[in-house]
Design a protein around this motif. Structure first.
Motif, PDB file in Angstrom:
ATOM      1  N   GLU A   1      24.243  84.384  10.834  1.00 51.97           N
ATOM      2  CA  GLU A   1      25.834  85.111  10.064  1.00 51.97           C
ATOM      3  C   GLU A   1      26.525  84.131  10.381  1.00 51.97           C
ATOM      4  OE1 GLU A   1      28.563  87.879  12.557  1.00 51.97           O
ATOM      5  OE2 GLU A   1      26.515  87.927  12.898  1.00 51.97           O
ATOM      6  N   ILE A   2      27.042  83.231  10.849  1.00 50.20           N
ATOM      7  CA  ILE A   2      27.817  82.011  10.396  1.00 50.20           C
ATOM      8  C   ILE A   2      27.825  81.196   9.839  1.00 50.20           C
ATOM      9  CG2 ILE A   2      28.927  80.129  12.389  1.00 50.20           C
ATOM     10  CD1 ILE A   2      28.259  81.508  14.419  1.00 50.20           C
ATOM     11  N   GLU A   3      26.477  80.681   9.420  1.00 54.04           N
ATOM     12  CA  GLU A   3      27.026  80.084   8.468  1.00 54.04           C
ATOM     13  C   GLU A   3      26.994  80.681   7.377  1.00 54.04           C
ATOM     14  OE1 GLU A   3      22.528  78.186   8.939  1.00 54.04           O
ATOM     15  OE2 GLU A   3      23.444  76.366  10.471  1.00 54.04           O
ATOM     16  N   THR A   4      26.539  81.869   7.074  1.00 55.26           N
ATOM     17  CA  THR A   4      26.808  82.783   5.933  1.00 55.26           C
ATOM     18  C   THR A   4      28.295  82.633   5.542  1.00 55.26           C
ATOM     19  OG1 THR A   4      24.465  83.864   6.211  1.00 55.26           O
ATOM     20  CG2 THR A   4      25.873  85.238   4.585  1.00 55.26           C
ATOM     21  N   LEU A   5      28.958  82.970   6.608  1.00 51.25           N
ATOM     22  CA  LEU A   5      30.158  83.316   6.206  1.00 51.25           C
ATOM     23  C   LEU A   5      30.870  82.003   6.301  1.00 51.25           C
ATOM     24  CD1 LEU A   5      31.045  85.883   9.618  1.00 51.25           C
ATOM     25  CD2 LEU A   5      31.153  85.899   7.364  1.00 51.25           C
ATOM     26  N   LEU A   6      30.607  80.605   6.634  1.00 53.78           N
ATOM     27  CA  LEU A   6      31.030  79.663   6.040  1.00 53.78           C
ATOM     28  C   LEU A   6      30.724  79.685   4.568  1.00 53.78           C
ATOM     29  CD1 LEU A   6      30.108  77.422   9.799  1.00 53.78           C
ATOM     30  CD2 LEU A   6      32.326  77.819   8.131  1.00 53.78           C
ATOM     31  N   SER A   7      29.352  79.435   4.590  1.00 49.68           N
ATOM     32  CA  SER A   7      29.211  79.086   2.901  1.00 49.68           C
ATOM     33  C   SER A   7      29.822  80.475   2.495  1.00 49.68           C
ATOM     34  CB  SER A   7      27.733  79.465   2.623  1.00 49.68           C
ATOM     35  OG  SER A   7      27.496  80.801   2.523  1.00 49.68           O
ATOM     36  N   LEU A   8      30.114  81.268   2.253  1.00 51.01           N
ATOM     37  CA  LEU A   8      30.969  82.116   1.616  1.00 51.01           C
ATOM     38  C   LEU A   8      32.319  81.418   1.657  1.00 51.01           C
ATOM     39  CD1 LEU A   8      29.317  85.640   2.235  1.00 51.01           C
ATOM     40  CD2 LEU A   8      29.368  84.892   0.825  1.00 51.01           C
TER      41      LEU A   8
ATOM     42  N   ALA B   1      34.403  80.453   4.477  1.00 52.85           N
ATOM     43  CA  ALA B   1      34.923  81.648   5.576  1.00 52.85           C
ATOM     44  C   ALA B   1      36.039  80.070   5.957  1.00 52.85           C
ATOM     45  CB  ALA B   1      34.468  82.796   6.498  1.00 52.85           C
ATOM     46  N   SER B   2      36.905  80.198   6.731  1.00 46.87           N
ATOM     47  CA  SER B   2      36.486  78.631   8.442  1.00 46.87           C
ATOM     48  C   SER B   2      36.086  79.815   9.172  1.00 46.87           C
ATOM     49  CB  SER B   2      38.510  79.679   8.330  1.00 46.87           C
ATOM     50  OG  SER B   2      38.696  80.409   9.060  1.00 46.87           O
ATOM     51  N   GLY B   3      36.465  78.374  10.241  1.00 44.48           N
ATOM     52  CA  GLY B   3      35.482  78.032  11.727  1.00 44.48           C
ATOM     53  C   GLY B   3      36.108  79.460  12.507  1.00 44.48           C
ATOM     54  N   THR B   4      37.289  79.179  12.489  1.00 42.72           N
ATOM     55  CA  THR B   4      38.210  80.469  13.427  1.00 42.72           C
ATOM     56  C   THR B   4      37.147  81.794  12.965  1.00 42.72           C
ATOM     57  OG1 THR B   4      39.541  79.224  13.872  1.00 42.72           O
ATOM     58  CG2 THR B   4      39.838  81.827  13.785  1.00 42.72           C
ATOM     59  N   GLN B   5      37.530  82.165  11.540  1.00 43.66           N
ATOM     60  CA  GLN B   5      36.891  83.620  10.344  1.00 43.66           C
ATOM     61  C   GLN B   5      35.889  83.361  10.765  1.00 43.66           C
ATOM     62  OE1 GLN B   5      38.470  82.798   7.215  1.00 43.66           O
ATOM     63  NE2 GLN B   5      40.115  84.368   6.933  1.00 43.66           N
ATOM     64  N   ALA B   6      34.158  82.289  11.045  1.00 44.62           N
ATOM     65  CA  ALA B   6      33.217  82.316  11.259  1.00 44.62           C
ATOM     66  C   ALA B   6      32.914  82.440  12.510  1.00 44.62           C
ATOM     67  CB  ALA B   6      32.738  81.617  10.812  1.00 44.62           C
ATOM     68  N   MET B   7      33.559  82.322  14.022  1.00 48.12           N
ATOM     69  CA  MET B   7      33.395  82.252  14.979  1.00 48.12           C
ATOM     70  C   MET B   7      34.424  84.064  15.380  1.00 48.12           C
ATOM     71  SD  MET B   7      31.560  80.256  16.632  1.00 48.12           S
ATOM     72  CE  MET B   7      32.034  80.011  17.800  1.00 48.12           C
ATOM     73  N   GLN B   8      34.673  84.957  15.280  1.00 47.77           N
ATOM     74  CA  GLN B   8      35.853  85.478  15.360  1.00 47.77           C
ATOM     75  C   GLN B   8      34.694  86.781  16.146  1.00 47.77           C
ATOM     76  OE1 GLN B   8      38.037  87.489  12.232  1.00 47.77           O
ATOM     77  NE2 GLN B   8      39.120  88.413  14.340  1.00 47.77           N
ATOM     78  N   GLY B   9      33.860  87.215  15.232  1.00 44.67           N
ATOM     79  CA  GLY B   9      32.571  88.403  16.784  1.00 44.67           C
ATOM     80  C   GLY B   9      31.879  87.443  17.444  1.00 44.67           C
ATOM     81  N   PRO B  10      31.477  86.219  17.063  1.00 41.18           N
ATOM     82  CA  PRO B  10      30.768  85.989  18.452  1.00 41.18           C
ATOM     83  C   PRO B  10      31.919  85.305  20.079  1.00 41.18           C
ATOM     84  CG  PRO B  10      29.566  84.720  16.515  1.00 41.18           C
ATOM     85  CD  PRO B  10      31.066  86.013  16.450  1.00 41.18           C
TER      86      PRO B  10
END
Length: 252
Positions: A150-157, A159-168
């Motif tokens: 999920e994180i890598e998908t968000l990064l590829s789209l 998203a910033s690291g902060t945005q990608a890590m928001q859920g975890p």
């Protein structure tokens, strides 16, 4: 309490060791070592505190708090094996929380600026922050591994690291707060906290003991929440490479 009466309580340790031996759990050695260490450590700190309370020298207070912080940090940071920079992040968080809580309580005249108040409350504050830090670190490592896709998908789209890590990060913060929240829900009904119980046994008025215990509970709840939130910010860059790729967490 006499030394003989205290020695009689060792029967509980012996019973536990017997049950472990009987059930072949292999915990006898750990229980024996833990019991001996606890007795030695508590007796030692008892004599140290007796001296510090008599001298009231600020250098001794700072030294004891510093030792508490280092030991708590070392214990909590072991949960972050495989992550570089965990130790100083936890140390900074615990140090900030300790300073904030004690200065806040002294500033509002809730406690007196003496070793008798500062050291025990510091121990409780640092211990609470240690538990929260350990739980948060354990949880965020697990969450990142479970949500790697999920994180890598968000990064590829984009998203910033902060945005990608928001859920975890949110899930890790909630997980680290579970013991604190459960304690608030059951205090007085399931358990009578140690400070309150100690004051009552020492002869203090139960209502006065409750007031001090509420002070501890409320301050610990706030410090637990702030500890996990500060760590969630400090941990952001731990999981990413300089070019914003998700790191592979080394197995401990």
């Amino acid at each position: 309490m006499t030394l003989l009466a205290l020695s009689c309580t060792l029967i509980f340790v012996f019973i536990t060791m017997f049950v472990s031996f009987w059930k072949r759990l292999g915990l006898e050695k750990s229980i024996a070592i833990g019991s001996i260490r606890a007795a030695v450590q508590l007796l030692a700190i008892g004599y140290v505190l007796q001296y510090v309370f008599q001298t009231e020298h600020v250098a001794f207070i700072i030294l004891i708090i510093a030792i508490m912080t280092v030991v708590a940090t070392w214990n909590a940071s072991r949960r972050g094996a495989g992550l570089k920079g965990v130790f100083w992040r936890i140390a900074l968080t615990i140090g900030v929380m300790e300073a904030f809580m004690i200065l806040f309580l002294i500033g509002l005249n809730l406690i007196e600026p003496t070793p008798q108040y500062i050291i025990p409350l510091s121990g409780m504050t640092i211990g609470n922050a240690m538990i929260v830090s350990g739980l948060f670190t354990t949880s965020i490592k697990r969450e990142v591994e479970a949500s790697r896709g999920e994180i890598e998908t968000l990064l590829s789209l984009g998203a910033s690291g902060t945005q990608a890590m928001q859920g975890p990060m949110k899930r890790a913060v909630k997980f680290s707060m579970i013991p604190t929240i459960d304690s608030l829900k059951t205090v007085g009904l399931v358990q009578l906290p140690g400070m309150m119980t100690g004051m009552i046994i020492a002869g203090a008025d139960p209502v006065e003991a409750v007031r001090y215990q509420l002070l501890i509970l409320f301050s610990h709840t706030g410090s637990a929440a702030m500890t996990s939130m500060i760590l969630s910010m400090l941990y952001q860059k731990l999981f990413f490479t300089p070019d914003a790729r998700l790191r592979k967490i080394e197995r401990s």
